[in-house]
Design a protein around this motif. Structure first.
Motif, PDB file in Angstrom:
ATOM      1  N   ARG A   1       0.829  -1.190   0.000  1.00 49.32           N
ATOM      2  CA  ARG A   1       0.000   0.000   0.000  1.00 49.32           C
ATOM      3  C   ARG A   1       0.877   1.259   0.000  1.00 49.32           C
ATOM      4  O   ARG A   1       0.498   2.285  -0.539  1.00 49.32           O
ATOM      5  N   ALA A   2       2.052   1.108   0.594  1.00 51.23           N
ATOM      6  CA  ALA A   2       2.902   2.291   0.791  1.00 51.23           C
ATOM      7  C   ALA A   2       3.700   2.660  -0.456  1.00 51.23           C
ATOM      8  O   ALA A   2       4.286   3.729  -0.523  1.00 51.23           O
ATOM      9  N   SER A   3       3.730   1.793  -1.465  1.00 49.81           N
ATOM     10  CA  SER A   3       4.586   2.091  -2.604  1.00 49.81           C
ATOM     11  C   SER A   3       4.024   3.274  -3.380  1.00 49.81           C
ATOM     12  O   SER A   3       2.824   3.494  -3.428  1.00 49.81           O
ATOM     13  N   PRO A   4       4.912   4.071  -3.985  1.00 47.52           N
ATOM     14  CA  PRO A   4       4.436   5.268  -4.687  1.00 47.52           C
ATOM     15  C   PRO A   4       3.499   4.878  -5.830  1.00 47.52           C
ATOM     16  O   PRO A   4       3.696   3.834  -6.454  1.00 47.52           O
ATOM     17  N   PRO A   5       2.476   5.715  -6.117  1.00 44.85           N
ATOM     18  CA  PRO A   5       1.479   5.348  -7.134  1.00 44.85           C
ATOM     19  C   PRO A   5       2.099   5.009  -8.490  1.00 44.85           C
ATOM     20  O   PRO A   5       1.678   4.068  -9.142  1.00 44.85           O
ATOM     21  N   ALA A   6       3.125   5.765  -8.895  1.00 40.70           N
ATOM     22  CA  ALA A   6       3.705   5.516 -10.211  1.00 40.70           C
ATOM     23  C   ALA A   6       4.314   4.119 -10.265  1.00 40.70           C
ATOM     24  O   ALA A   6       4.194   3.399 -11.249  1.00 40.70           O
ATOM     25  N   ARG A   7       4.955   3.726  -9.172  1.00 42.08           N
ATOM     26  CA  ARG A   7       5.582   2.415  -9.147  1.00 42.08           C
ATOM     27  C   ARG A   7       4.516   1.312  -9.071  1.00 42.08           C
ATOM     28  O   ARG A   7       4.630   0.271  -9.712  1.00 42.08           O
ATOM     29  N   ALA A   8       3.476   1.576  -8.297  1.00 41.93           N
ATOM     30  CA  ALA A   8       2.392   0.598  -8.197  1.00 41.93           C
ATOM     31  C   ALA A   8       1.720   0.413  -9.554  1.00 41.93           C
ATOM     32  O   ALA A   8       1.362  -0.694  -9.947  1.00 41.93           O
ATOM     33  N   THR A   9       1.572   1.511 -10.290  1.00 49.53           N
ATOM     34  CA  THR A   9       0.977   1.426 -11.622  1.00 49.53           C
ATOM     35  C   THR A   9       1.901   0.639 -12.555  1.00 49.53           C
ATOM     36  O   THR A   9       1.459  -0.215 -13.316  1.00 49.53           O
ATOM     37  N   ALA A  10       3.195   0.916 -12.441  1.00 47.36           N
ATOM     38  CA  ALA A  10       4.166   0.257 -13.319  1.00 47.36           C
ATOM     39  C   ALA A  10       4.166  -1.256 -13.100  1.00 47.36           C
ATOM     40  O   ALA A  10       4.266  -2.024 -14.051  1.00 47.36           O
ATOM     41  N   ARG A  11       4.042  -1.701 -11.847  1.00 49.03           N
ATOM     42  CA  ARG A  11       4.074  -3.148 -11.612  1.00 49.03           C
ATOM     43  C   ARG A  11       2.802  -3.807 -12.152  1.00 49.03           C
ATOM     44  O   ARG A  11       2.852  -4.898 -12.723  1.00 49.03           O
ATOM     45  N   SER A  12       1.672  -3.120 -12.016  1.00 50.83           N
ATOM     46  CA  SER A  12       0.428  -3.666 -12.544  1.00 50.83           C
ATOM     47  C   SER A  12       0.500  -3.734 -14.072  1.00 50.83           C
ATOM     48  O   SER A  12       0.072  -4.712 -14.698  1.00 50.83           O
ATOM     49  N   GLU A  13       1.087  -2.695 -14.662  1.00 47.89           N
ATOM     50  CA  GLU A  13       1.256  -2.657 -16.109  1.00 47.89           C
ATOM     51  C   GLU A  13       2.205  -3.769 -16.581  1.00 47.89           C
ATOM     52  O   GLU A  13       1.949  -4.435 -17.591  1.00 47.89           O
ATOM     53  N   ALA A  14       3.279  -3.972 -15.816  1.00 48.51           N
ATOM     54  CA  ALA A  14       4.246  -5.007 -16.190  1.00 48.51           C
ATOM     55  C   ALA A  14       3.590  -6.387 -16.176  1.00 48.51           C
ATOM     56  O   ALA A  14       3.811  -7.207 -17.072  1.00 48.51           O
ATOM     57  N   ALA A  15       2.777  -6.633 -15.155  1.00 46.81           N
ATOM     58  CA  ALA A  15       2.096  -7.932 -15.080  1.00 46.81           C
ATOM     59  C   ALA A  15       1.118  -8.082 -16.241  1.00 46.81           C
ATOM     60  O   ALA A  15       1.007  -9.156 -16.846  1.00 46.81           O
ATOM     61  N   SER A  16       0.416  -6.994 -16.589  1.00 47.32           N
ATOM     62  CA  SER A  16      -0.533  -7.051 -17.704  1.00 47.32           C
ATOM     63  C   SER A  16       0.184  -7.366 -19.013  1.00 47.32           C
ATOM     64  O   SER A  16      -0.290  -8.158 -19.826  1.00 47.32           O
ATOM     65  N   LEU A  17       1.334  -6.728 -19.208  1.00 47.89           N
ATOM     66  CA  LEU A  17       2.075  -6.951 -20.463  1.00 47.89           C
ATOM     67  C   LEU A  17       2.695  -8.340 -20.501  1.00 47.89           C
ATOM     68  O   LEU A  17       2.756  -8.965 -21.564  1.00 47.89           O
TER      69      LEU A  17
END
Lengths: 552, 441
Positions: free
Chosen positions: B270-286
């Motif tokens: 929960r504490a991770s910065p939004p940009a990084r959290a978005t990037a990990r979700s994007e990486a998993a999607s790709l």
């Protein structure tokens, strides 16, 4: 008892044999009624329609306005709804929303009505998505709605087709319609989506076998076409065929038409299925509307809608998951896909139809060829396969093109030179008459759907009426009706929405043998992730249901 | 004003089949309930979390008036009028929560927000925006849970631990069920867990990989490169991910060898910065999209308790965006990250907040915000609200529908008559007291 008189308009009501005749239309309590015998009779309200054109409300035979795919497309595309042109501000008594290629639910209703359309079909609802689709319908005002239920990749259907048990298959179809609150049977790439989900070899012809189910697309199509006919459903099987969008697909399309001999069938967005060339020679893609339209012209068991393409930005959405993947790889754009258990799924990809792109320009021309080559306007319906070929907001532009060869030639002249010789469009001189436009946009789709109270202005018809100001600019004429009347209520007056009543939901009650229902539900419990009791739509979940009788 | 009369379909003593549980993101809909005098005696098939949820507090037994202003019990009509007045006169109102409300309640609440020009956020917008933004950037290849049940031969739990948080997930959807293509059930599935520590789910897995928490994104990108056949050197993999390169290669091979894979992505820190959290979700999607060039693979989430997916869906249907929608201009706008509810509250710019359900009560409220709280009896955290409207419990006393994380909507089957108005009732009453032009009538 409230009465409305539409006085002295030029009435175009092809289903009633009225080609354009100055007369009154009388409405009482939401229905069209016979003209009063007393010429001095007075109505509660009179609309002076002298000098105007009066038609039944428009009927869209094939659109995507509800269910998980439509909402997923909204979520996927925030970039389409941020500029000032793509928002819909709130006014007292109406809701705000956004537009883009997939408008929000309230705005969808407002915009359909704004065009004079009062009935729309969502043509692709998986049974498991029906609950959401009905909730979406409940918030789509001003149009009556109905849904076609996806069945061409249903495990229950595929099993019964393999077992060769038409009686039971017919019951399964009735059961899926009942469970979904649906109106008709939709087939999308029969067996091909299941095969794609399995990761098997692509199914490319009507006689390929679906892995593990050991059935062919031909058997599935015929099984469902037969079930729809034998149940006496008002609308025949509604078919999204094989190989959508692929070069050389016209041959499988023709084979599919031939397979339906002796059965009724409606072939959806036929434009996307009419391509020459081949997989080995994609650049050889050209128009093959000629032989396909000839076949339709000589086979009255078939009807089509077109799926006209317009240049610009839109969103492709299909229950054919394989097509979604194909488009995503082709365009390199974002791809949203959702496999839905038991039946199909959805693929969503943004797409830009570019008038400098040979294939896109060809698609535009092929759609128009279809309209101009099918001789009987009662067996072809106007559609863009909203939003696939373009938004339903493009309909006025399409009507203008059909009524004016010069306009077509002007656009054609701007398209790539390489189109010459690859489409016969420029040789087709036909221009649609106003009466034919009325057939194409209301009378024919209503008849194809078996909606006896729609698409005409005879006594007993639902009082859905559109009143246009005649205009040499056909696009302007059809984009801005002077009045739109829904179920007897004036809902559009001079371009302004005046009220937004929620429409009805048409569905069929096909009758299911309770014993067979419980057996089918037991099978569902084995395979599905939800309890069979929760699969079935319950009372109160359908917005203003209106059951239509079935039976031959 | 009296509370709603008992509905015929909510007997006080009954056996109810196929009830839907809202205790966790599974939304199990196969619960059999035995109810006597409004009490749940038995919740068959439910897990311990579910049993506790169904038994819950009985509304009538929890002390509390149906309505209060500044903590003082008042006639509900007075409270509704006060709530309407606050909202109609607000300069910058918020509508928050709704993540445990029915789809019908959410629809009504957004209608109210539209009328008064409010900012709407579903549940914890900060937590959900990375998932939503990643989807909006690259899409998502996903499936309903029944597809996992009947097809998935490889199941990955990536920083998700259903054995702890979603007790019946493995049994119902992802590990044990026998499906048409998975006739042997658990024996035919390969269960893979990737996490920062050995979780309860890891103990049941066939294969486990321990992740360096700080290098999750790098690990996902390296894995994606391996799946795409990029020639990565071992020392490069080791230095970017902190993992044994052969383990990551092994994982890539297992994913590619799936016939139909299911990848359950956890929410992460929960504490991770939004940009990084978005990037990990994007990486998993790709990663999952790329796997579809070789086989079939789908990405899912375990889901949250209640109805987050449904509420986001209703908001998207009506406004075009799934969360964080600003209706103050008279039409929907959504510019994520610009101003979430928490930021607006912290900035002191919110004068009125309508909070539906329990979420949002713990926010850092100040005296600048007048709060209208619609929640079940006994929910008392946070300072005393300006208006408190006590509601019955969705799924127990309130019917309607909810939507599972995979988009499947399910009906609710209330088990007893509501002792308080439903959330939807309250919202509709407030809406009825505000004219279409957004003023109090």
């Amino acid at each position: 008892m409230s009465t409305l008189r539409i006085m002295g308009g030029l009435v175009v009501d092809p289903a009633g044999g009225i080609k354009g005749e100055v007369r009154d239309v009388w409405i009482r309590d939401g229905k069209v009624v016979t003209l009063p015998e007393d010429p001095a009779a007075r109505a509660d309200r009179t609309i002076d329609a002298r000098g105007f054109v009066v038609m039944p409300g428009g009927v869209d035979v094939h659109s995507h306005i509800a269910g998980s795919k439509v909402n997923a497309a909204r979520m996927l595309r925030p970039e389409e709804r941020r500029d000032p042109e793509s928002v819909w501000p709130r006014r007292d008594g109406f809701r705000s929303g956004t537009v883009g290629s997939v408008p929000t639910s309230f705005v969808t209703g407002y915009q359909y009505a704004g065009l004079g359309y009062t009935t729309a079909v969502d043509a692709a609802i998986p049974p498991l998505s029906a609950r959401q689709a009905h909730a979406d319908f409940a918030e789509t005002p001003l149009v009556d709605k109905l849904m076609l239920v996806l069945m061409g990749n249903s495990h229950a259907v595929l099993d019964l087709v393999r077992e060769g048990d038409p009686d039971r298959l017919r019951q399964a179809v009735a059961w899926l319609l009942e469970a979904s609150g649906g109106y008709g049977v939709k087939v999308v790439n029969p067996g091909g989506v299941e095969q794609w989900k399995q990761g098997g070899m692509r199914i490319a012809s009507w006689d390929d076998k679906v892995d593990r189910f050991e059935v062919t697309p031909r058997q599935i199509l015929l099984g469902l076409a037969g079930a729809a006919d034998e149940l006496g459903l008002p609308h025949p099987v509604h078919v999204h065929g094989m190989n959508l969008g692929l070069p050389g697909n016209w041959e499988t399309t023709l084979d599919g038409m031939k397979a339906l001999e002796g059965r009724r069938g409606h072939l959806a967005h036929i434009q996307f299925h009419s391509y020459g060339g081949s997989a080995d020679d994609p650049a050889g893609i050209d128009s093959r509307v000629g032989p396909l339209a000839d076949y339709v012209n000589t086979h009255s068991n078939l009807s089509v809608d077109v799926g006209q393409v317009f240049f610009g930005e839109t969103t492709s959405m299909t229950a054919d998951g394989a097509v979604g993947q194909y488009l995503a790889n082709l365009t390199g754009r974002k791809w949203l896909s959702l496999d839905v258990e038991q039946e199909d799924g959805c693929g969503i990809v943004p797409i830009t139809y570019d008038d400098r792109n040979y294939v896109h320009a060809l698609q535009w021309a092929i759609g128009l060829e279809w309209f101009l080559r099918v001789e009987d306007p009662w067996r072809i319906a106007l559609s863009t396969d909203h939003p696939n070929g373009g938004s339903f907001l493009s309909y006025p532009r399409l009507i203008a093109l059909l009524m004016d060869k010069n306009l077509r030639d002007e656009t054609f002249a701007t398209l790539p030179e390489s189109l010459k010789g690859r489409t016969a469009l420029s040789e087709l001189s036909r221009e649609y008459t106003l009466e034919e436009i009325a057939i194409l946009t209301r009378a024919a789709p209503a008849r194809i759907l078996g909606l006896t109270s729609k698409g005409h202005l005879g006594p007993g018809a639902d009082a859905d009426v559109t009143i246009y100001a005649p205009d040499d600019d056909r696009r302007r004429m059809f984009a801005m009706p002077r009045y739109v009347i829904k179920a007897g209520v004036v809902v559009v007056d001079d371009g302004d929405l005046t009220s937004a009543p929620i429409g009805e939901t048409f569905l069929v009650e096909a009758g299911v043998d309770p014993r067979i229902r419980s057996e089918l539900e037991a099978g569902l419990a084995e395979e599905s992730s939800i309890h069979p009791a929760n699969f079935r739509i319950q009372e109160g979940e359908v917005s203003r249901p209106r059951a239509v009788a079935v039976g031959r | 004003m009296s509370v709603r009369p008992p509905a015929a379909e909510t007997p006080e003593s009954a056996t109810i089949e196929a009830a839907t549980c809202l205790a966790c993101g599974c939304l199990c809909d196969d619960i059999g309930l035995t109810v006597e005098s409004g009490r749940v005696l038995d919740a068959r098939s439910a897990c311990p979390i579910g049993v506790a949820w169904f038994r819950g507090p009985i509304a009538g037994e929890v002390a509390g008036p149906p309505a209060a202003i500044e903590g003082t019990p008042v006639d509900p009509r007075v409270a509704v009028a006060r709530a309407a007045e606050l909202l109609a006169n607000a300069r910058s109102p918020l509508v928050l929560g709704l993540d445990r409300s029915t789809n019908q309640t959410v629809a009504a609440a957004i209608g109210l927000a539209d009328r008064v020009g409010a900012y709407v956020e579903i549940g914890d917008g900060m937590a959900s925006m990375p998932r939503i933004l990643a989807m909006q950037r690259v899409g998502r290849v996903s499936a309903t849970l029944g597809e996992v049940k009947s097809r998935a031969d490889v199941v990955v739990f990536w920083r998700s631990d259903p054995a702890t948080t979603h007790p019946r997930h493995l049994e119902r959807y992802s590990a044990e069920p026998r499906g048409r293509f998975i006739p042997g059930g658990r024996a035919d599935r390969r269960l893979i867990v990737v996490d920062t520590h050995r979780t309860a789910t890891a103990a049941k897995a066939d294969w486990y990989l321990e992740l360096d928490e700080g290098r999750e994104l790098e690990t996902l990108w390296s894995l994606r490169a391996l799946v795409r056949g990029v020639d990565l050197r071992d020392d490069r993999i080791g230095s970017t991910t902190g993992l044994d390169p052969s383990a990551l290669r092994d994982l890539a091979g297992q994913l590619a060898a799936a016939r139909y894979g299911a990848f359950f992505l956890g929410e992460g820190e929960r504490a991770s910065p939004p940009a990084r959290a978005t990037a990990r979700s994007e990486a998993a999607s790709l990663l999952v999209r790329d796997l579809n060039s070789r086989t079939r693979f789908v990405l899912l989430s375990l889901g949250s308790p209640g109805n987050v997916a449904g509420a986001e869906g209703v908001l998207a249907r009506q406004a075009g965006f799934p969360s964080c929608v600003d209706l103050s201009a008279g039409y929907p706008r959504s510019l994520p990250g610009v101003a979430t509810a928490a930021e607006r509250i912290a900035a002191g710019s919110v004068d009125v907040a309508l909070i539906v359900g329990s979420q949002g009560l713990g926010q850092g409220w100040t005296s600048k915000t007048s709060r209208i709280v619609i929640a079940g009896p006994g929910v008392t955290d946070g300072p005393t609200p300006a208006v408190r409207l006590t509601a019955s419990r969705p799924g127990i006393e309130e019917g309607g529908s909810v939507t599972r994380v995979d988009g499947v909507s399910l009906p609710l089957r209330p088990i007893r008559r509501p002792a308080f108005p439903t959330e939807r009732d309250w919202i509709e009453r407030i809406l009825a007291a505000i004219t279409p032009s957004g003023r109090t009538s």
